[in-house]
Design a protein around this motif. Structure first.
Motif, PDB file in Angstrom:
ATOM      1  N   ARG A 184       0.854  -1.180   0.000  1.00 51.82           N
ATOM      2  CA  ARG A 184       0.000   0.000   0.000  1.00 51.82           C
ATOM      3  C   ARG A 184       0.892   1.232   0.000  1.00 51.82           C
ATOM      4  NH1 ARG A 184      -5.143   0.837   0.881  1.00 51.82           N
ATOM      5  NH2 ARG A 184      -5.481  -1.280   1.672  1.00 51.82           N
ATOM      6  N   GLU A 187      -3.344   5.761   0.469  1.00 56.93           N
ATOM      7  CA  GLU A 187      -4.629   5.251   0.958  1.00 56.93           C
ATOM      8  C   GLU A 187      -5.523   4.763  -0.170  1.00 56.93           C
ATOM      9  OE1 GLU A 187      -6.882   9.600   1.193  1.00 56.93           O
ATOM     10  OE2 GLU A 187      -5.991   8.716   3.001  1.00 56.93           O
ATOM     11  N   THR A 189      -4.237   3.048  -2.931  1.00 59.72           N
ATOM     12  CA  THR A 189      -3.612   1.920  -3.622  1.00 59.72           C
ATOM     13  C   THR A 189      -4.482   0.671  -3.495  1.00 59.72           C
ATOM     14  OG1 THR A 189      -1.428   2.785  -3.066  1.00 59.72           O
ATOM     15  CG2 THR A 189      -1.528   0.521  -3.848  1.00 59.72           C
ATOM     16  N   THR A 191      -4.876  -2.986  -3.015  1.00 60.07           N
ATOM     17  CA  THR A 191      -4.060  -4.065  -2.447  1.00 60.07           C
ATOM     18  C   THR A 191      -4.807  -5.392  -2.399  1.00 60.07           C
ATOM     19  OG1 THR A 191      -4.751  -3.473  -0.204  1.00 60.07           O
ATOM     20  CG2 THR A 191      -2.730  -2.449  -1.041  1.00 60.07           C
ATOM     21  N   GLU A 214      -2.780   6.413  -6.710  1.00 56.59           N
ATOM     22  CA  GLU A 214      -2.422   5.103  -6.159  1.00 56.59           C
ATOM     23  C   GLU A 214      -0.922   4.970  -5.900  1.00 56.59           C
ATOM     24  OE1 GLU A 214      -4.318   1.694  -8.034  1.00 56.59           O
ATOM     25  OE2 GLU A 214      -5.681   3.057  -9.065  1.00 56.59           O
TER      26      GLU A 214
END
Length: 273
Positions: A184, A187, A189, A191, A214
């Motif tokens: 990550r 916040e 991104t 995952t 991202e």
């Protein structure tokens, strides 16, 4: 212990300024291996004795070098005469280098035009192992504060170029990436392997990828595939800039122009769009 013995002991502990013996040996082996490839490129084919004579080493040393190169597919051996010649692995490496060179050459004008039209940073990236590597960058007049992405390895799951490159890879390659932990970076991104898998399918369906903050907060990017003559995706062309400039209102036009640039570069690479 005598004074001379103490002095000798101290001298043994002092650094000599030379690299460790093992490091020298490794460099020498690499140099010899490259020389073997150059010999075969020049002669076409050669036996162990001939290669050993060219290198100035014992036949056993030449044989070991050839064995390593053969295991990597860089040389091959004729079964009947026992002579060695360059293997298919050399073509693979040369092909990868040629692709980079060709995309850079053919994409230069396209990147400049796109950067001038949109005023943003334009990159061309290729897949290198588990990352997207930017091999060309052109900055538009509005991107004076943009970062230099040239030569940088960026994560596949958090960039528009990375998602394009990953989306068109065979399923085993995709799953190998999805099976690892996806770091990550912000916040926003992605995952979750399931969510990323859905995004990759969407990239193939739509023909482009979008990454919204991202990789870095405040950064937004759009990317489209670049294809070779056989239709395989060999690169990605992207436009990136501040999120406040690449906002929801402007994004459709950026996507349209980026996809068009990808199609034009694909045509120059021999693909019939």
């Amino acid at each position: 212990m005598t004074e001379s013995a103490k002095t000798e002991a101290r001298e043994r502990k002092q650094p000599t300024g030379r690299p460790p013996r093992g490091a020298v040996s490794a460099v020498q082996s690499v140099d010899r291996a490259v020389t073997v490839l150059e010999i075969l490129a020049r002669l076409g084919e050669a036996g162990v004795t001939e290669i050993a004579d060219e290198l100035g080493v014992h036949k056993s040393t030449a044989f070991r070098l050839l064995g390593v190169l053969e295991n990597r597919g860089l040389v091959a051996q004729e079964q009947e005469r026992g002579k060695y010649y360059l293997g298919a692995g050399v073509l693979r490496l040369a092909g990868a280098a040629a692709v980079r060179l060709d995309i850079s050459q053919e994409g230069a004008a396209i990147c400049r035009t796109l950067a001038d039209e949109l005023g943003e940073t334009v990159n061309i990236a290729v897949l290198e192992s588990d990352a997207a590597v930017n091999i060309m960058q052109t900055r538009g007049p509005a991107s004076v504060t943009a970062q230099n992405w040239l030569g940088r390895r960026t994560p596949l799951h958090a960039t528009s170029s990375g998602k394009v490159l990953l989306a068109y890879q065979p399923r085993p390659v995709q799953e190998a990436v999805l099976s690892r932990k996806l770091p990550r970076l912000t916040e926003r991104t992605v995952t979750s392997p399931g969510e990323l898998r859905d995004q990759l399918a969407e990239v193939v369906e739509r023909g482009f990828a979008v990454a919204v903050e991202e990789l870095e907060l405040g950064l937004r990017a759009v990317a489209a595939p670049v294809r070779a003559h056989d239709g395989s995706v060999i690169g990605a062309i992207s436009v990136s800039g501040p999120a406040y400039r690449l906002d929801a209102e402007r994004l459709p036009e950026v996507v349209k122009r980026t996809v068009a640039a990808g199609e034009e570069l694909s045509r120059r690479m021999g693909y019939a769009c």
